[in-house]
Each structure stands twice: as C-alpha cells, then as structure tokens.
Write a protein that holds these residues in place. Structure first.
Motif, PDB file in Angstrom:
ATOM      1  N   SER A 218       5.395 -41.694  -2.062  1.00  0.00           N
ATOM      2  CA  SER A 218       5.957 -42.473  -0.962  1.00  0.00           C
ATOM      3  C   SER A 218       4.942 -43.475  -0.436  1.00  0.00           C
ATOM      4  O   SER A 218       5.270 -44.639  -0.158  1.00  0.00           O
ATOM      5  CB  SER A 218       6.410 -41.534   0.154  1.00  0.00           C
ATOM      6  OG  SER A 218       6.870 -42.256   1.274  1.00  0.00           O
ATOM      7  N   GLN A 219       3.698 -43.056  -0.286  1.00  0.00           N
ATOM      8  CA  GLN A 219       2.643 -43.949   0.182  1.00  0.00           C
ATOM      9  C   GLN A 219       2.402 -45.083  -0.810  1.00  0.00           C
ATOM     10  O   GLN A 219       2.186 -46.236  -0.416  1.00  0.00           O
ATOM     11  CB  GLN A 219       1.356 -43.157   0.405  1.00  0.00           C
ATOM     12  CG  GLN A 219       1.448 -42.130   1.528  1.00  0.00           C
ATOM     13  CD  GLN A 219       0.212 -41.249   1.598  1.00  0.00           C
ATOM     14  OE1 GLN A 219      -0.713 -41.385   0.808  1.00  0.00           O
ATOM     15  NE2 GLN A 219       0.206 -40.315   2.546  1.00  0.00           N
ATOM     16  N   PHE A 264      12.702 -50.544 -12.033  1.00  0.00           N
ATOM     17  CA  PHE A 264      13.593 -49.997 -13.068  1.00  0.00           C
ATOM     18  C   PHE A 264      12.851 -49.021 -13.982  1.00  0.00           C
ATOM     19  O   PHE A 264      13.312 -47.903 -14.229  1.00  0.00           O
ATOM     20  CB  PHE A 264      14.196 -51.140 -13.877  1.00  0.00           C
ATOM     21  CG  PHE A 264      14.916 -50.705 -15.122  1.00  0.00           C
ATOM     22  CD1 PHE A 264      16.154 -50.081 -15.036  1.00  0.00           C
ATOM     23  CD2 PHE A 264      14.362 -50.917 -16.362  1.00  0.00           C
ATOM     24  CE1 PHE A 264      16.827 -49.680 -16.183  1.00  0.00           C
ATOM     25  CE2 PHE A 264      15.016 -50.518 -17.514  1.00  0.00           C
ATOM     26  CZ  PHE A 264      16.256 -49.894 -17.424  1.00  0.00           C
ATOM     27  N   PHE A 265      11.690 -49.417 -14.474  1.00  0.00           N
ATOM     28  CA  PHE A 265      10.940 -48.551 -15.388  1.00  0.00           C
ATOM     29  C   PHE A 265      10.344 -47.340 -14.664  1.00  0.00           C
ATOM     30  O   PHE A 265       9.984 -46.357 -15.308  1.00  0.00           O
ATOM     31  CB  PHE A 265       9.836 -49.342 -16.088  1.00  0.00           C
ATOM     32  CG  PHE A 265      10.342 -50.327 -17.103  1.00  0.00           C
ATOM     33  CD1 PHE A 265      11.075 -49.895 -18.189  1.00  0.00           C
ATOM     34  CD2 PHE A 265      10.110 -51.681 -16.949  1.00  0.00           C
ATOM     35  CE1 PHE A 265      11.559 -50.798 -19.126  1.00  0.00           C
ATOM     36  CE2 PHE A 265      10.583 -52.594 -17.874  1.00  0.00           C
ATOM     37  CZ  PHE A 265      11.311 -52.150 -18.964  1.00  0.00           C
ATOM     38  N   SER A 266      10.267 -47.409 -13.336  1.00  0.00           N
ATOM     39  CA  SER A 266       9.764 -46.269 -12.581  1.00  0.00           C
ATOM     40  C   SER A 266      10.772 -45.124 -12.534  1.00  0.00           C
ATOM     41  O   SER A 266      10.391 -43.968 -12.357  1.00  0.00           O
ATOM     42  CB  SER A 266       9.396 -46.692 -11.153  1.00  0.00           C
ATOM     43  OG  SER A 266       8.379 -47.675 -11.147  1.00  0.00           O
ATOM     44  N   VAL A 267      12.055 -45.439 -12.652  1.00  0.00           N
ATOM     45  CA  VAL A 267      13.095 -44.410 -12.559  1.00  0.00           C
ATOM     46  C   VAL A 267      13.796 -44.153 -13.885  1.00  0.00           C
ATOM     47  O   VAL A 267      14.521 -43.168 -14.026  1.00  0.00           O
ATOM     48  CB  VAL A 267      14.156 -44.797 -11.504  1.00  0.00           C
ATOM     49  CG1 VAL A 267      13.527 -44.915 -10.135  1.00  0.00           C
ATOM     50  CG2 VAL A 267      14.867 -46.106 -11.880  1.00  0.00           C
ATOM     51  N   GLU A 275      13.952 -37.146 -14.089  1.00  0.00           N
ATOM     52  CA  GLU A 275      14.354 -36.006 -13.263  1.00  0.00           C
ATOM     53  C   GLU A 275      14.147 -36.262 -11.774  1.00  0.00           C
ATOM     54  O   GLU A 275      14.910 -35.772 -10.946  1.00  0.00           O
ATOM     55  CB  GLU A 275      13.591 -34.751 -13.701  1.00  0.00           C
ATOM     56  CG  GLU A 275      13.947 -34.275 -15.102  1.00  0.00           C
ATOM     57  CD  GLU A 275      13.204 -33.008 -15.480  1.00  0.00           C
ATOM     58  OE1 GLU A 275      12.404 -32.529 -14.637  1.00  0.00           O
ATOM     59  OE2 GLU A 275      13.413 -32.500 -16.597  1.00  0.00           O
ATOM     60  N   ASN A 276      13.114 -36.996 -11.429  1.00  0.00           N
ATOM     61  CA  ASN A 276      12.847 -37.257 -10.009  1.00  0.00           C
ATOM     62  C   ASN A 276      13.532 -38.531  -9.528  1.00  0.00           C
ATOM     63  O   ASN A 276      13.130 -39.116  -8.510  1.00  0.00           O
ATOM     64  CB  ASN A 276      11.346 -37.340  -9.761  1.00  0.00           C
ATOM     65  CG  ASN A 276      10.700 -38.534 -10.456  1.00  0.00           C
ATOM     66  OD1 ASN A 276      11.262 -39.096 -11.397  1.00  0.00           O
ATOM     67  ND2 ASN A 276       9.513 -38.907 -10.006  1.00  0.00           N
ATOM     68  N   PHE A 277      14.555 -38.984 -10.239  1.00  0.00           N
ATOM     69  CA  PHE A 277      15.247 -40.223  -9.861  1.00  0.00           C
ATOM     70  C   PHE A 277      15.754 -40.205  -8.419  1.00  0.00           C
ATOM     71  O   PHE A 277      15.553 -41.190  -7.690  1.00  0.00           O
ATOM     72  CB  PHE A 277      16.422 -40.489 -10.812  1.00  0.00           C
ATOM     73  CG  PHE A 277      17.352 -41.556 -10.317  1.00  0.00           C
ATOM     74  CD1 PHE A 277      17.028 -42.894 -10.468  1.00  0.00           C
ATOM     75  CD2 PHE A 277      18.539 -41.224  -9.674  1.00  0.00           C
ATOM     76  CE1 PHE A 277      17.874 -43.888  -9.991  1.00  0.00           C
ATOM     77  CE2 PHE A 277      19.385 -42.206  -9.197  1.00  0.00           C
ATOM     78  CZ  PHE A 277      19.048 -43.547  -9.361  1.00  0.00           C
ATOM     79  N   VAL A 280      12.843 -40.874  -5.986  1.00  0.00           N
ATOM     80  CA  VAL A 280      12.230 -42.195  -6.137  1.00  0.00           C
ATOM     81  C   VAL A 280      13.188 -43.306  -5.720  1.00  0.00           C
ATOM     82  O   VAL A 280      12.806 -44.253  -5.011  1.00  0.00           O
ATOM     83  CB  VAL A 280      11.777 -42.409  -7.608  1.00  0.00           C
ATOM     84  CG1 VAL A 280      11.203 -43.817  -7.788  1.00  0.00           C
ATOM     85  CG2 VAL A 280      10.739 -41.374  -7.995  1.00  0.00           C
ATOM     86  N   PHE A 281      14.457 -43.206  -6.130  1.00  0.00           N
ATOM     87  CA  PHE A 281      15.405 -44.264  -5.796  1.00  0.00           C
ATOM     88  C   PHE A 281      15.690 -44.300  -4.289  1.00  0.00           C
ATOM     89  O   PHE A 281      15.945 -45.370  -3.725  1.00  0.00           O
ATOM     90  CB  PHE A 281      16.706 -44.065  -6.574  1.00  0.00           C
ATOM     91  CG  PHE A 281      17.565 -45.294  -6.611  1.00  0.00           C
ATOM     92  CD1 PHE A 281      17.114 -46.459  -7.210  1.00  0.00           C
ATOM     93  CD2 PHE A 281      18.831 -45.301  -6.041  1.00  0.00           C
ATOM     94  CE1 PHE A 281      17.895 -47.598  -7.245  1.00  0.00           C
ATOM     95  CE2 PHE A 281      19.618 -46.432  -6.071  1.00  0.00           C
ATOM     96  CZ  PHE A 281      19.147 -47.588  -6.670  1.00  0.00           C
TER      97      PHE A 281
END
Length: 381
Positions: A218-219, A264-267, A275-277, A280-281
């Motif tokens: 988050s930071q 986009f590539f982060s999710v 799995e952590n979409f 993160v989104f």
C-alpha cells in the motif's frame, strides 16, 4: 595501478594506435593468458565471487578488443572476494565508463551488474540508481534505433529485473531511494516507443509482485501515484510557456499510458489474474479519489487506471474476468455510503461523487466489452 581506461571505440583516431599498443602490452599477461588466471573458475567456497565467475564467462563469449581491455583492467580488482569488496567502487566506475560509451563491450558489461549486486547484497542499494541509469543508457546508444536489436532490449530489462529483486527488501525500507527509482523509471515509462514503455512496465511490476506485505505494498502504490502526480505537474509547468503544446500533450499521454501498463502487469499473471488481485486492484481504485477534484493530476491518475482496466477487458475472457466484479461492487458500495452520509465536508462529498462516477464508467465499459465479446451483468452488481 593504471588510471581509468577509456573504451577503444571512443578514442580519437590519432591516439588509437599508440594507446592500443600500450594497453596490449600492459594487459597481455592477464587478459590474454588464460593459464595465468586459473585453469578453472573460482567459486564462492574458495574465496571467489559471482562477479569474477561472470566476468570470465563473458570473456569467453565476447572476443572483441573493447571487452578484452575491460577484462584486463577489472580482473586484478576482483580476482577474489576480498579484492572485490575493497575495489567494488572502482569497478563500478570502470563499468559506468564502458556502459556510457558506444563500444562493443557495453552489453557484456551490462550483464555483469546482477553478479556484482549478488556479491554485495544489501550493500549494493546505495549504488542501485547509478547502475540502473548506466545500464539504461545502453538503450539509447548507436546511430540506429534499438528496437531492432531484441537482444539489447532483453538484456537491459532482464538486468534491471534482477537488480531490483536483489535489493527488494532493503529498497522497500528506503522511501527516498524508492522515490528516486520511480522518477528514473518515469523516463522509460514515458518513452515515445511503445515497446520501451511495455518492457519498463513489466520490469517495475515484477518488483511490485515481490512485495508480500500488504501494508508495504500500500505504501509503495501510494508513493508511486504521489510521484506520478508531482511529475505530471512539474512537466506541465516546465512546458507551460510553449506556444505549441502538441509535444507536451504527447509526452504526458505516453507517461500515463506507461503507468497504465505498469498497473496492468502488477495484477495480471501469464494467463490469468494474480491471487492477490482483489487487494492490489482495490489499492489502485482508491488512488483515483486522493487527488483534488477535477485537477490535471486527478485526470492523469484516472486515465492511467482506465488504461489498466481496458487492458484487463481486452485480455481476459468472461470467466477469467469474474474476480473483477466483486472489487468494483465493493468500491461502489463504499463510495455510496460516503455520499449518503451527513454533509460535514462539501469537498469530500464532491470527491466521493466524482469517484463514484469514474468507478461506474469503468463498470460500464466492462459490461459491454470483455475479451472481445458482450457480457451480461453479474449478480454481485
């Protein structure tokens, strides 16, 4: 010990012959006499180093005079682990010299950076940004466009990925270095060449995916968007006096597009959402509400999120898109609660209303088009 070696390709022709003879005689025992070094590669258990191993390996692959000279100068500084730790600053100076000159050794020198980072561990962090800048310079060398050289592109961004992963834990605990990293990568994310934006986004996203602590992640995202908004304002202010604003708009759009690809590539995984979409989104959607109402930086943030969402719609089919609906529904529900609360902060209500409008716009685009086909409204919405 001789002074700084200048790559042969950057010498003037009138001095080339004389210096070549001197360097050849000076380094002939080390550079060209394989038996003078060792009959086998050193290993960590025997007091060697990963850098020395990779240096010898690259010497066997790159037979050019430029790299032979580089090898001859650097090998005495890194022949064992103790020598490497005493001389690593000098080694970095020599590497930067070859990386910032258009010579035949540049790409092989670039490949040595991850080995040096592995040897130094967390001690490499203060030197991360200079090394990233030097290696990225290889992308802009030569008279021809580098997009035609896929090996150069692959090498540089693979090296960046390995460097970032090698200091990930220490980097997350250094906000100042992280901010400077984002500013550096905004240059690549805002490049006019689309393939450069894509590869730089994939590289930085690989670092994000390595952060497992939700609070730290988050930071990181908060800092990323904060620096993006600051960079956007500074860029527009620097070009405010220009009569022709076409170039300014084009560059700003390129940076926004690059940030959208990074999100986009982060999710997104190889074939489906990570799995952590949801976590993160949700962080990504929240960033649209932080900015001032109808400000330029707010619009840039929204356009970047919309770019990310459009890529998700284009890439995923209806089944794989299913995890997106609950996140949108939760965000809409949360914003509605803020909008229907007591009127104590008019600006806060306006921001919540604007956020609701934008989330609904994302929802509308998904309802009509996912994976190239029309989709039905899911039950959660």
């Amino acid at each position: 010990m001789v002074g700084m070696v200048i790559p042969r390709s950057s010498w003037k022709s009138k001095n080339q012959g004389t210096r070549r003879v001197k360097l050849t005689h000076r380094n002939v025992r080390v550079a060209y006499g394989r038996g003078k070094i060792s009959n086998r590669l050193p290993s960590k258990e025997e007091g060697g180093s990963y850098f020395a191993d990779e240096l010898v390996s690259q010497c066997s692959l790159n037979k050019t005079d430029d790299f032979r000279e580089f090898f001859g100068y650097v090998w005495p500084l890194c022949s064992n682990e103790g020598a490497l730790r005493r001389n690593y600053r000098k080694i970095m100076e020599v590497m930067a010299q070859y990386l910032t000159n258009d010579c035949d050794a540049a790409l092989s020198v670039c490949k040595l950076a991850p080995a040096l980072a592995r040897d130094l561990g967390a001690g490499f962090l203060p030197h991360l940004l200079p090394m990233l800048k030097s290696t990225a310079g290889v992308l802009f060398m030569g008279p021809t466009l580098v997009e035609q050289n896929t090996d150069t592109l692959r090498t540089v961004f693979t090296v960046h990925t390995m460097l970032l992963k090698s200091v990930l834990i220490a980097l997350a605990a250094e906000p100042r270095t992280l901010k400077e990293l984002f500013r550096l990568y905004f240059t690549l994310l805002g490049d006019q060449r689309q393939h450069i934006r894509r590869l730089s986004a994939e590289t930085l996203a690989a670092m994000f995916r390595g952060v497992e602590d939700p609070r730290v992640l988050s930071q990181v995202f908060t800092m990323l968007f904060s620096e993006f908004r600051s960079a956007t304002l500074e860029f527009r202010w620097a070009h405010a006096s220009e009569e022709d604003s076409t170039s300014m708009v084009t560059a700003a759009n390129a940076l926004t597009n690059g940030l959208g690809k990074l999100l986009f590539f982060s999710v997104m995984g190889p074939t489906k959402l990570r799995e952590n979409f949801p976590e993160v989104f949700k962080l990504i959607l929240e960033q649209m509400e932080i900015c001032k109402v109808d400000s330029e930086e707010s619009c840039g943030t929204y356009f970047a999120v919309r770019q990310c969402f459009a890529l998700l719609c284009d890439t995923l089919d209806s089944e794989k898109f299913e995890p997106v609906w609950p996140v949108l529904a939760q965000e809409i529900s949360a914003v509605l609660q803020r909008c229907s609360g007591p009127v104590t902060d008019e600006e806060g209500r306006v921001k919540a209303t604007l956020q609701l409008t934008r989330v609904l716009q994302l929802l509308g685009s998904a309802l009509f088009f996912v994976g190239g086909r029309l989709v039905r409204t899911p039950s959660c919405v």
